[in-house]
Design an enzyme around this catalytic site. Structure first.
Site, mmCIF file in Angstrom:
data_model
loop_
_atom_site.group_PDB
_atom_site.id
_atom_site.type_symbol
_atom_site.label_atom_id
_atom_site.label_comp_id
_atom_site.label_asym_id
_atom_site.label_seq_id
_atom_site.Cartn_x
_atom_site.Cartn_y
_atom_site.Cartn_z
ATOM 1 N N CYS A 371 100.951 -4.341 25.829
ATOM 2 C CA CYS A 371 99.722 -4.288 26.623
ATOM 3 C C CYS A 371 98.915 -3.034 26.262
ATOM 4 O O CYS A 371 98.297 -3.009 25.217
ATOM 5 C CB CYS A 371 100.058 -4.386 28.104
ATOM 6 S SG CYS A 371 98.700 -5.068 29.061
ATOM 7 N N HIS A 497 103.170 -9.034 28.483
ATOM 8 C CA HIS A 497 104.327 -8.230 28.899
ATOM 9 C C HIS A 497 105.598 -9.056 28.695
ATOM 10 O O HIS A 497 106.133 -9.617 29.659
ATOM 11 C CB HIS A 497 104.205 -7.850 30.380
ATOM 12 C CG HIS A 497 103.218 -6.759 30.638
ATOM 13 N ND1 HIS A 497 103.532 -5.433 30.472
ATOM 14 C CD2 HIS A 497 101.932 -6.799 31.031
ATOM 15 C CE1 HIS A 497 102.479 -4.687 30.763
ATOM 16 N NE2 HIS A 497 101.488 -5.497 31.105
ATOM 17 N N GLU A 499 108.552 -8.243 28.384
ATOM 18 C CA GLU A 499 109.727 -7.753 29.126
ATOM 19 C C GLU A 499 109.896 -8.483 30.463
ATOM 20 O O GLU A 499 110.997 -8.547 31.007
ATOM 21 C CB GLU A 499 109.625 -6.238 29.343
ATOM 22 C CG GLU A 499 108.605 -5.746 30.380
ATOM 23 C CD GLU A 499 107.175 -5.645 29.848
ATOM 24 O OE1 GLU A 499 106.884 -6.281 28.804
ATOM 25 O OE2 GLU A 499 106.348 -4.961 30.483
HETATM 26 N N1 GLN Z 1 94.970 -0.559 31.200
HETATM 27 C C1 GLN Z 1 94.967 -1.645 30.292
HETATM 28 C C2 GLN Z 1 94.123 -2.811 30.807
HETATM 29 O O1 GLN Z 1 93.808 -2.884 31.957
HETATM 30 C C3 GLN Z 1 96.382 -2.104 29.992
HETATM 31 C C4 GLN Z 1 97.097 -2.664 31.163
HETATM 32 C C5 GLN Z 1 98.573 -2.746 30.963
HETATM 33 O O2 GLN Z 1 99.128 -2.103 30.075
HETATM 34 N N2 GLN Z 1 99.254 -3.497 31.803
HETATM 35 O O3 GLN Z 1 93.775 -3.686 30.056
#
Ligand code: GLN
Length: 520
Positions: A371, A497, A499
């Protein structure tokens, strides 16, 4: 009380029932008045867990899924916020016309109604309800009253999770806190059928005898839950104490046979975790490293991914800011076999993460960006390979010269913070057979969970690709970039994500691929 490991105990109970092929579902009650966990700070509350259906829930749901292997849904999460919210909207709608709306019966009935609704819709054999907090708290008092009433209508048993501290100098396990807690439960009208006891060392005979006496139960119903090498061993430890058969009997369930194949598979994995052949060291460069719970799913995904290659994993947590500025030294990464840059929000630490990613790219250190980690992988590539000076994410620099990561159009007008990100399960295409992504998943169409607002900016696809960045996965409509890779070495970033869907019985493919690369 919180921090005892109620989530692990609940999950172990789910697993025990699953080993006998009963269909068991968890429900978690949390007393806070937030509607869900979406607006909570991971540094204070631990990681925000996301389900397929977009719900942002308590991290205990992660433990339930990792043990049970089931994909869970948001209706299984009941919070104080949801209960109060629902009662107040019913009152406004006139549902209680003429009545004084009260905690008992209105709020308690609301709680019972939510539990019964799960029962009606899903028809599980058993529902395992985890009540968050400590008995005696104001926050969960009305919920405890609700489950007391629930037991008047449904076949119900109660399990009291407690603990016996032992001061190091004295060494003796003290049952007093357990007795106090137990008395508070009795006052609330609840008599537990079992007492499960957390402790550092095995429960002594003397402590067990006392706990049984004060709880009006036989000593066999006092279950030891002392510190173990791995949380995944707990269901097996429970079975050694015959908790499985006693539980099934007390629940009044129709007898079913133990599924030996399931048990064998679980045992084998626990055995590998307890006795690995060698260890790998994975550096995690993030900003919430002070509280391990902030990255609970990453930690567990690494445990799962180690199992197929029989390796244990040591995580080296590195606060990203330590890799920033003049004094920053990549020496912190020298002894690592792989690097993960996890998800996160806000600018703090991001330059340190970018430095770590650059080090991995230039030194052939296997890298997985998750992410935010993927977004920074793109920024690093734009700056140092494509020589786009001032490349950044719009999240940190609104006026950056090159906004390689930017806000989706749909997100531009969004003001409210609750449940408004790109959330939940998204299908993703992996068109390139040669890519790391395709070889990890072994198929073209996959699904992973998401939680973010910003995206890879499509106007930069061309230039980054011309400089060798591989776009190896997109949403099915090809509009959003989901996976990027370096063209040599092992380096992959995903907007998802992965994980969050890793389970002991099904490790997340990308984590497994990372560890395979690391062990080479
Ligand atoms: N801050 C980034 C976004 O909002 C990544 C979010 C995250 O890593 N869950 O896109």
């Amino acid at each position: 009380m919180s921090g005892l490991g109620k989530g692990v105990v609940t999950s172990s109970i789910l697993k025990l029932l699953d080993l006998y092929d009963y269909r068991a579902l968890p429900i978690k009650f949390d007393g806070y008045l937030n509607y869900d966990c979406g607006t909570m700070n991971p540094f204070r509350h631990g990681e925000v867990f996301v389900l397929d259906d977009k719900s942002e829930v308590d991290m205990d749901f992660g433990i339930y899924e990792r043990f049970s292997g089931r994909d869970l849904t948001g209706d299984l999460s009941i919070t104080g916020g949801k209960l109060f919210g629902s009662v107040i909207s019913k009152e406004r709608a006139g549902d209680y016309l003429g009545e004084d709306v009260q905690i008992i019966p209105h709020l308690t009935n609301e709680a019972i109604g939510m539990i019964e609704a799960v029962e009606r819709r899903r028809k599980p054999d058993v529902i395992v309800i985890e009540v968050g907090g400590t008995v005696g708290d104001i926050e969960n008092s009305y919920f405890i009253e609700a489950v007391r009433q629930l037991a008047l209508k449904h076949q119900t048993i109660f399990i009291n999770l407690t603990y016996t501290p032992a001061l190091e100098v004295v060494g003796e396990q003290k049952t007093k806190p357990a007795q106090v807690g137990y008395r508070l439960l009795l006052q609330a009208g609840i008599m537990p059928n079992f007492v499960i006891c957390r402790s550092r060392e095995r429960l002594t005979g003397k402590a067990r005898e006392k706990l049984a006496l004060f709880a009006n139960i036989s000593e066999t119903h006092v279950i030891d839950d002392s510190d173990a090498k791995t949380i995944y061993g707990l269901p097996l430890h429970f079975m050694e104490q015959e908790f499985d058969t006693m539980l099934i009997k007390e629940l009044g369930l129709k007898a079913q046979r133990l599924n030996r194949a399931k048990l064998g598979s679980w045992k084998e994995k626990v055995n590998i975790i307890e006795n690995p052949k060698g260890r790998l060291r994975v550096a995690v460069v993030g900003k919430y490293t002070g509280l391990r719970d902030s990255y609970a799913s990453i930690k567990e995904a690494l445990v799962h991914a180690g199992v197929p290659i029989r390796k244990g994993v040591d995580i080296k947590w590195i606060e990203a800011e330590r890799l920033e500025g003049k004094g920053a030294s990549p020496a912190l990464l020298k002894d690592a076999d792989a690097l993960i840059v996890p998800g996160g929000f806000g600018k703090r630490g991001t330059e340190g993460m970018i430095n770590a990613i650059r080090y991995a790219r230039e030194n052939g250190l296997p890298f997985l960006g998750i992410c935010l980690g993927m977004q920074l992988m793109a920024v690093e590539y734009a700056r140092n390979v494509c020589k786009l000076r001032g490349a950044a994410s719009a999240e940190f620099e609104k006026d950056a010269a090159h906004k390689v990561i930017s806000l989706m159009d749909e997100q531009k007008g969004v003001k409210s913070k609750g449940a408004t990100m790109r959330l939940g399960l998204w299908k993703c295409r992996l068109p390139l057979r040669e890519s790391i992504a395709y070889s990890a998943y072994g198929k073209r169409l996959i699904g992973e969970r998401h939680r973010h607002r910003y995206e890879f900016n499509n106007s930069y696809r061309g230039i980054l690709e011309r400089h060798g960045l591989v776009i190896s996965g997109t949403t099915t409509d090809k509009r959003l970039v989901e996976f990027i890779e370096w063209s040599s070495g092992f380096g992959i970033g995903t907007q998802a994500h992965p994980e969050l869907r890793s389970r002991l019985e099904q490790p997340a493919p990308l984590f497994a691929a990372l560890l395979k690369a690391a062990s080479k």
